[in-house]
Scaffold this motif. Sequence first.
Motif, PDB file in Angstrom:
ATOM      1  N   SER A  55      12.419  -8.913   7.756  1.00  0.00           N
ATOM      2  CA  SER A  55      11.606  -8.518   8.760  1.00  0.00           C
ATOM      3  C   SER A  55      11.535  -7.195   9.162  1.00  0.00           C
ATOM      4  O   SER A  55      10.398  -6.495   9.362  1.00  0.00           O
ATOM      5  N   ARG A  56      12.806  -6.218   9.625  1.00  0.00           N
ATOM      6  CA  ARG A  56      12.902  -4.972   9.501  1.00  0.00           C
ATOM      7  C   ARG A  56      12.028  -4.086   8.480  1.00  0.00           C
ATOM      8  O   ARG A  56      11.323  -3.159   8.752  1.00  0.00           O
ATOM      9  N   ARG A  57      12.284  -4.687   7.396  1.00  0.00           N
ATOM     10  CA  ARG A  57      11.736  -3.828   6.089  1.00  0.00           C
ATOM     11  C   ARG A  57      10.031  -4.279   6.203  1.00  0.00           C
ATOM     12  O   ARG A  57       9.385  -3.049   5.803  1.00  0.00           O
ATOM     13  N   LEU A  58       9.720  -5.136   6.477  1.00  0.00           N
ATOM     14  CA  LEU A  58       8.263  -5.432   6.318  1.00  0.00           C
ATOM     15  C   LEU A  58       7.727  -4.612   7.775  1.00  0.00           C
ATOM     16  O   LEU A  58       6.521  -3.997   7.303  1.00  0.00           O
ATOM     17  N   GLU A  59       8.089  -4.480   8.758  1.00  0.00           N
ATOM     18  CA  GLU A  59       7.808  -3.784   9.942  1.00  0.00           C
ATOM     19  C   GLU A  59       7.665  -2.493   9.522  1.00  0.00           C
ATOM     20  O   GLU A  59       6.654  -1.619   9.895  1.00  0.00           O
ATOM     21  N   GLU A  60       8.609  -1.784   8.900  1.00  0.00           N
ATOM     22  CA  GLU A  60       8.663  -0.305   8.504  1.00  0.00           C
ATOM     23  C   GLU A  60       7.666  -0.226   7.374  1.00  0.00           C
ATOM     24  O   GLU A  60       6.811   0.976   7.463  1.00  0.00           O
ATOM     25  N   LEU A  61       7.391  -1.100   6.456  1.00  0.00           N
ATOM     26  CA  LEU A  61       6.388  -0.890   5.683  1.00  0.00           C
ATOM     27  C   LEU A  61       5.004  -0.921   6.260  1.00  0.00           C
ATOM     28  O   LEU A  61       4.111  -0.305   5.911  1.00  0.00           O
ATOM     29  N   HIS A  62       4.698  -1.701   7.191  1.00  0.00           N
ATOM     30  CA  HIS A  62       3.780  -1.829   8.109  1.00  0.00           C
ATOM     31  C   HIS A  62       3.257  -0.517   8.797  1.00  0.00           C
ATOM     32  O   HIS A  62       2.265  -0.024   8.625  1.00  0.00           O
ATOM     33  N   ARG A  63       4.521  -0.197   9.288  1.00  0.00           N
ATOM     34  CA  ARG A  63       4.228   1.330  10.098  1.00  0.00           C
ATOM     35  C   ARG A  63       3.731   2.348   9.197  1.00  0.00           C
ATOM     36  O   ARG A  63       3.009   3.147   9.327  1.00  0.00           O
ATOM     37  N   GLU A 122      -5.691   8.606   5.874  1.00  0.00           N
ATOM     38  CA  GLU A 122      -6.843   8.523   4.904  1.00  0.00           C
ATOM     39  C   GLU A 122      -8.045   8.357   5.727  1.00  0.00           C
ATOM     40  O   GLU A 122      -9.267   9.113   5.331  1.00  0.00           O
ATOM     41  N   LEU A 123      -8.185   7.750   6.754  1.00  0.00           N
ATOM     42  CA  LEU A 123      -9.512   7.739   7.614  1.00  0.00           C
ATOM     43  C   LEU A 123      -9.860   8.811   8.380  1.00  0.00           C
ATOM     44  O   LEU A 123     -10.992   9.281   7.978  1.00  0.00           O
ATOM     45  N   ARG A 124      -8.813   9.648   8.793  1.00  0.00           N
ATOM     46  CA  ARG A 124      -9.066  10.862   9.248  1.00  0.00           C
ATOM     47  C   ARG A 124      -9.845  11.866   8.183  1.00  0.00           C
ATOM     48  O   ARG A 124     -10.851  12.498   8.510  1.00  0.00           O
ATOM     49  N   VAL A 125      -9.315  12.004   7.111  1.00  0.00           N
ATOM     50  CA  VAL A 125      -9.671  12.770   6.038  1.00  0.00           C
ATOM     51  C   VAL A 125     -11.236  12.177   5.422  1.00  0.00           C
ATOM     52  O   VAL A 125     -11.944  13.032   5.299  1.00  0.00           O
ATOM     53  N   LEU A 126     -11.483  10.834   5.646  1.00  0.00           N
ATOM     54  CA  LEU A 126     -12.860  10.268   5.229  1.00  0.00           C
ATOM     55  C   LEU A 126     -13.717  10.540   6.195  1.00  0.00           C
ATOM     56  O   LEU A 126     -14.889  11.115   5.977  1.00  0.00           O
ATOM     57  N   ALA A 127     -13.281  10.583   7.610  1.00  0.00           N
ATOM     58  CA  ALA A 127     -14.264  10.894   8.593  1.00  0.00           C
ATOM     59  C   ALA A 127     -14.626  12.489   8.676  1.00  0.00           C
ATOM     60  O   ALA A 127     -15.671  12.916   8.922  1.00  0.00           O
ATOM     61  N   ASP A 128     -13.654  13.241   8.292  1.00  0.00           N
ATOM     62  CA  ASP A 128     -13.943  14.769   8.177  1.00  0.00           C
ATOM     63  C   ASP A 128     -14.832  15.075   7.086  1.00  0.00           C
ATOM     64  O   ASP A 128     -15.790  15.878   7.154  1.00  0.00           O
ATOM     65  N   SER A 184       2.275   2.011   6.307  1.00  0.00           N
ATOM     66  CA  SER A 184       1.118   1.801   5.824  1.00  0.00           C
ATOM     67  C   SER A 184       0.003   1.983   6.813  1.00  0.00           C
ATOM     68  O   SER A 184      -1.173   2.810   6.422  1.00  0.00           O
ATOM     69  N   SER A 185       0.265   1.987   8.306  1.00  0.00           N
ATOM     70  CA  SER A 185      -0.775   2.221   9.072  1.00  0.00           C
ATOM     71  C   SER A 185      -0.768   3.786   9.417  1.00  0.00           C
ATOM     72  O   SER A 185      -2.094   4.177   9.427  1.00  0.00           O
ATOM     73  N   ARG A 186       0.260   4.365   9.160  1.00  0.00           N
ATOM     74  CA  ARG A 186       0.078   5.998   9.303  1.00  0.00           C
ATOM     75  C   ARG A 186      -0.786   6.552   8.214  1.00  0.00           C
ATOM     76  O   ARG A 186      -1.593   7.210   8.341  1.00  0.00           O
ATOM     77  N   ARG A 187      -0.173   5.832   6.948  1.00  0.00           N
ATOM     78  CA  ARG A 187      -1.045   6.366   5.734  1.00  0.00           C
ATOM     79  C   ARG A 187      -2.781   6.037   5.930  1.00  0.00           C
ATOM     80  O   ARG A 187      -3.438   6.974   5.448  1.00  0.00           O
TER      81      ARG A 187
END
Length: 136
Positions: free
Chosen positions: A80-88, A97-103, A90-93
């Motif tokens: 569960s801790r590992r999945l939460e860390e991967l989710h965080r 990527e969304l900021r780069v695309l919006a720019d 992934s969310s940051r990444r």
Amino acid sequence: MAVPALADRSPQPRALPLREVRTRLTQLVSLAELTDTVTVVTRDGDPRPVAAIVPAAAARTTAQARADADRIAAISAGWSRRLEELHRQSSRRHAAELRVLADALAEVWAELDRRAPAGDPSLARLRAAHADLLRG
């Protein structure tokens, strides 16, 4: 050919009085070992169970069951801790990527606004279709 006495694979535990269990103990133990059959022992003339002959794997102690549950809980918590860390991560990444695309999209729209004639209907339709992306 005769069917062996140990061929009974009924899922329901059988109930036998203690007198019969004493005379057939070796057979009942073999039955438990080979077919996972549970035999409930009752007092002679009383249908309430007093003991059982069960396969060795089923005769786990409460401490063993608790230790297994604790081990499974620890493993689950680790995953569960590992999945939460991967989710965080992934969310940051995804956010980056969304900021780069919006720019990049903002640059494209700025260029389109410079090159296209004012009030161009196709540009207005395109801008309306991408309105949700332009807000980000």
